[in-house]
Design an enzyme around this catalytic site. Structure first.
Site, mmCIF file in Angstrom:
data_model
loop_
_atom_site.group_PDB
_atom_site.id
_atom_site.type_symbol
_atom_site.label_atom_id
_atom_site.label_comp_id
_atom_site.label_asym_id
_atom_site.label_seq_id
_atom_site.Cartn_x
_atom_site.Cartn_y
_atom_site.Cartn_z
ATOM 1 N N ASN A 148 0.925 -1.202 -0.187
ATOM 2 C CA ASN A 148 -0.227 -0.037 0.096
ATOM 3 C C ASN A 148 0.663 1.454 -0.139
ATOM 4 O OD1 ASN A 148 0.593 0.810 2.975
ATOM 5 N ND2 ASN A 148 -0.350 -0.999 3.158
ATOM 6 N N ASP B 197 -3.724 -6.702 5.586
ATOM 7 C CA ASP B 197 -4.741 -7.478 6.009
ATOM 8 C C ASP B 197 -4.403 -9.149 5.635
ATOM 9 O OD1 ASP B 197 -5.878 -5.660 8.395
ATOM 10 O OD2 ASP B 197 -6.583 -4.872 6.214
ATOM 11 N N LYS C 213 8.437 -17.265 -10.614
ATOM 12 C CA LYS C 213 8.119 -16.004 -11.237
ATOM 13 C C LYS C 213 6.986 -16.278 -11.606
ATOM 14 C CE LYS C 213 7.895 -12.235 -13.403
ATOM 15 N NZ LYS C 213 9.031 -11.546 -15.299
ATOM 16 N N PHE D 39 -4.368 3.205 15.303
ATOM 17 C CA PHE D 39 -4.488 4.083 13.639
ATOM 18 C C PHE D 39 -5.374 3.931 12.604
ATOM 19 C CE2 PHE D 39 -1.761 7.797 13.086
ATOM 20 C CZ PHE D 39 -0.781 7.844 14.580
ATOM 21 N N LYS E 15 -13.031 0.476 17.085
ATOM 22 C CA LYS E 15 -11.694 -0.572 16.389
ATOM 23 C C LYS E 15 -11.464 -0.358 18.242
ATOM 24 C CE LYS E 15 -10.388 -0.107 12.805
ATOM 25 N NZ LYS E 15 -10.011 0.736 11.657
ATOM 26 N N LYS F 8 -10.456 -3.704 19.499
ATOM 27 C CA LYS F 8 -9.597 -4.287 19.361
ATOM 28 C C LYS F 8 -8.236 -4.108 20.802
ATOM 29 C CE LYS F 8 -8.164 -3.739 14.736
ATOM 30 N NZ LYS F 8 -6.101 -3.804 13.125
HETATM 31 O O1 C5P Z 1 -8.459 -2.696 11.427
HETATM 32 P P1 C5P Z 1 -7.030 -1.857 10.666
HETATM 33 O O2 C5P Z 1 -6.740 -2.536 9.845
HETATM 34 O O3 C5P Z 1 -8.549 -0.598 10.264
HETATM 35 O O4 C5P Z 1 -6.570 -1.359 11.800
HETATM 36 C C1 C5P Z 1 -6.262 -0.094 12.098
HETATM 37 C C2 C5P Z 1 -4.387 -0.044 13.117
HETATM 38 O O5 C5P Z 1 -4.508 -1.495 13.883
HETATM 39 C C3 C5P Z 1 -3.919 0.649 13.263
HETATM 40 O O6 C5P Z 1 -3.296 0.472 14.062
HETATM 41 C C4 C5P Z 1 -2.766 -0.844 12.281
HETATM 42 O O7 C5P Z 1 -1.194 -0.735 12.281
HETATM 43 C C5 C5P Z 1 -3.277 -2.266 13.193
HETATM 44 N N1 C5P Z 1 -3.323 -3.589 12.664
HETATM 45 C C6 C5P Z 1 -2.274 -4.413 12.832
HETATM 46 N N2 C5P Z 1 -2.585 -5.176 12.308
HETATM 47 C C7 C5P Z 1 -3.150 -6.212 10.821
HETATM 48 C C8 C5P Z 1 -3.665 -4.588 10.389
HETATM 49 C C9 C5P Z 1 -4.039 -3.757 10.979
HETATM 50 O O8 C5P Z 1 -1.836 -4.393 13.830
HETATM 51 N N3 C5P Z 1 -3.002 -7.156 10.072
#
Ligand code: C5P
Length: 411
Positions: free
Chosen positions: A215, A284, A294, A332, A346, A350
């Site tokens: 990204n 994700d 490849k 974040f 969130k 979390k």
């Molecule tokens: O669920 P989302 O991706 O929007 O959440 C964002 C937050 O979760 C950010 O702080 C990001 O660094 C963290 N995150 C993480 N591991 C992941 C996805 C997101 O720690 N696999």
């Protein structure tokens, strides 16, 4: 630009006669670019390695030389006293073994010596010399004497030296010298004794040896938070995906590539962290089956390729459900819609203490931008109203650190 509090500072630069003196015009320019004023005291030996006229032209002021110590040109204005009183910080770069000795001994027989003795502002020394001279017990004793008086002596960098040796003795980069100066100038060390873990940048999930999913996260916010936390006295560990940014000086750096790398690095740093700030844009998903060769384009025209993806660990989620109650977890939320609702959900999902949410759909904000606007939401138990910060990444970084400081448990 550096943080607001670091702009418009008055820097008194002492340049002594190490070969690295030829790098000081770049150093001076870096400070000027940040809005600082610079005065230069150049030793006679220094003047044989860098042109006084080059420095004077850049700072648009005269350069002070040894002859000014004994000159009556300035009338009643005594240069070593007026310069010392003017400065917010005295930086000696490069600092030779001899100037380090003079500083330790309080030898005021030169203009720079007298300035070092008279100046009550923070003094930061950047020794640069042959590696044997740096390692010599006499030099070490002088450095220790200065540090015991509250001055800072920054270790030289390692690498090839002008004298042909390889080792410790190089002048750090201009950016690192600026970092160390900001650290010294930041009087309020509200994060002293706190261990802060920051994740930053994107992650890469390789599909085959030459392709990956990622990204556009630049890592700028995370790096700004890591720098600012360190200026404020924290012991900072920065776990970063591929970000192409300079690692802030004084920060422990761990490079990570995939989400799983970042997960492992975070889990090993977790027990020892007081604050965990998760700015990284973690993928994700990753491919279920990494192709060791490849992947070739299909022979039939228009042939499609299907990649099956599986979930990566959610690092923030795992930390949230593992952390001790005294550990502060900051997440974040880069959202394109329903920013407030998503941020609050969130926090609950979390188990975050605080979330910094921004609307990445706003033009010119968020990913890879230098400008950002963030709304900080606190977990319900803190009873705090949300706060909004906008501006450069530095303003946002300090706003987030101020918000965390407001809920940091006392020791
Ligand atoms: O669920 P989302 O991706 O929007 O959440 C964002 C937050 O979760 C950010 O702080 C990001 O660094 C963290 N995150 C993480 N591991 C992941 C996805 C997101 O720690 N696999």
């Amino acid at each position: 630009m550096p943080p607001q509090w670091a702009r418009d500072k008055k820097i008194l630069l002492g340049v002594s006669g190490g070969i690295a003196a030829y790098k000081t015009p770049e150093l001076v320019r870096a400070w000027l670019k940040q809005g600082c004023e610079v005065e230069v005291v150049l030793t006679d030996m220094g003047a044989s390695l860098v042109s006084p006229l080059a420095l004077a032209t850049l700072i648009k002021r005269r350069v002070w030389r040894d002859k000014d110590l004994k000159s009556d040109d300035m009338g009643w204005t005594i240069p070593h006293i007026s310069l010392s009183a003017w400065a917010d910080a005295l930086v000696v770069a490069p600092c030779t073994a001899n100037v380090l000795r003079m500083a330790a001994a309080g030898d005021s027989s030169t203009l720079l010596g007298a300035v070092m003795l008279a100046c009550e502002a923070p003094q930061i020394f950047f020794p640069a010399m042959n590696s044997r001279m740096w390692a010599h017990p006499a030099t070490k004793t002088n450095a220790a004497a200065l540090m015991s008086r509250g001055h800072r002596v920054v270790d030289p960098d390692s690498g090839p030296l002008a004298c042909g040796y390889e080792g410790k003795g190089r002048l750090p980069s201009a950016e690192a010298i600026l970092d160390e100066t900001w650290y010294s100038l930041r009087a309020d060390k509200d994060y002293a004794g706190r261990k802060v873990l920051v994740t930053a940048g994107p992650t890469r999930e390789y599909v085959d040896p030459v392709r990956y999913m990622s990204n556009p996260s630049s890592g700028k916010t995370g790096y700004a938070i890591a720098s600012e936390a360190r200026y404020r006295g924290a012991d900072v560990t920065l776990v970063s995906g591929p970000a192409h940014l300079r690692v802030p000086s004084g920060v422990t750096f761990i490079a990570a590539e995939s989400a799983r790398d970042m997960h492992d690095a975070c889990m090993s740093a977790l027990p020892d962290s007081d604050v965990i700030i998760k700015t990284a844009a973690v993928s994700d998903y990753r491919v279920k089956q990494f192709s060791p060769q490849k992947i070739k384009r299909g022979a039939a025209s228009g042939a499609s390729l299907t990649l099956e993806l599986e979930q990566n660990p959610d690092i923030a989620f795992e930390i949230g459900h593992r952390k001790r109650p005294s550990q502060i977890l900051v997440g974040f939320a880069a959202e394109t819609q329903n920013v407030r609702e998503n941020a609050i959900s969130k926090i609950e999902r979390k188990n975050l203490d605080l979330v910094a949410a921004n609307d990445v759909a706003t033009p010119g904000s968020g990913f890879a931008s230098d400008f950002n606007s963030v709304e900080v939401f606190f977990a319900q138990q803190y009873g705090m109203t949300p706060r909004t910060f906008s501006g450069g990444k530095w303003e946002v970084a300090s706003g987030i650190l101020d918000s965390i400081a407001a809920i940091l448990p006392g020791r």
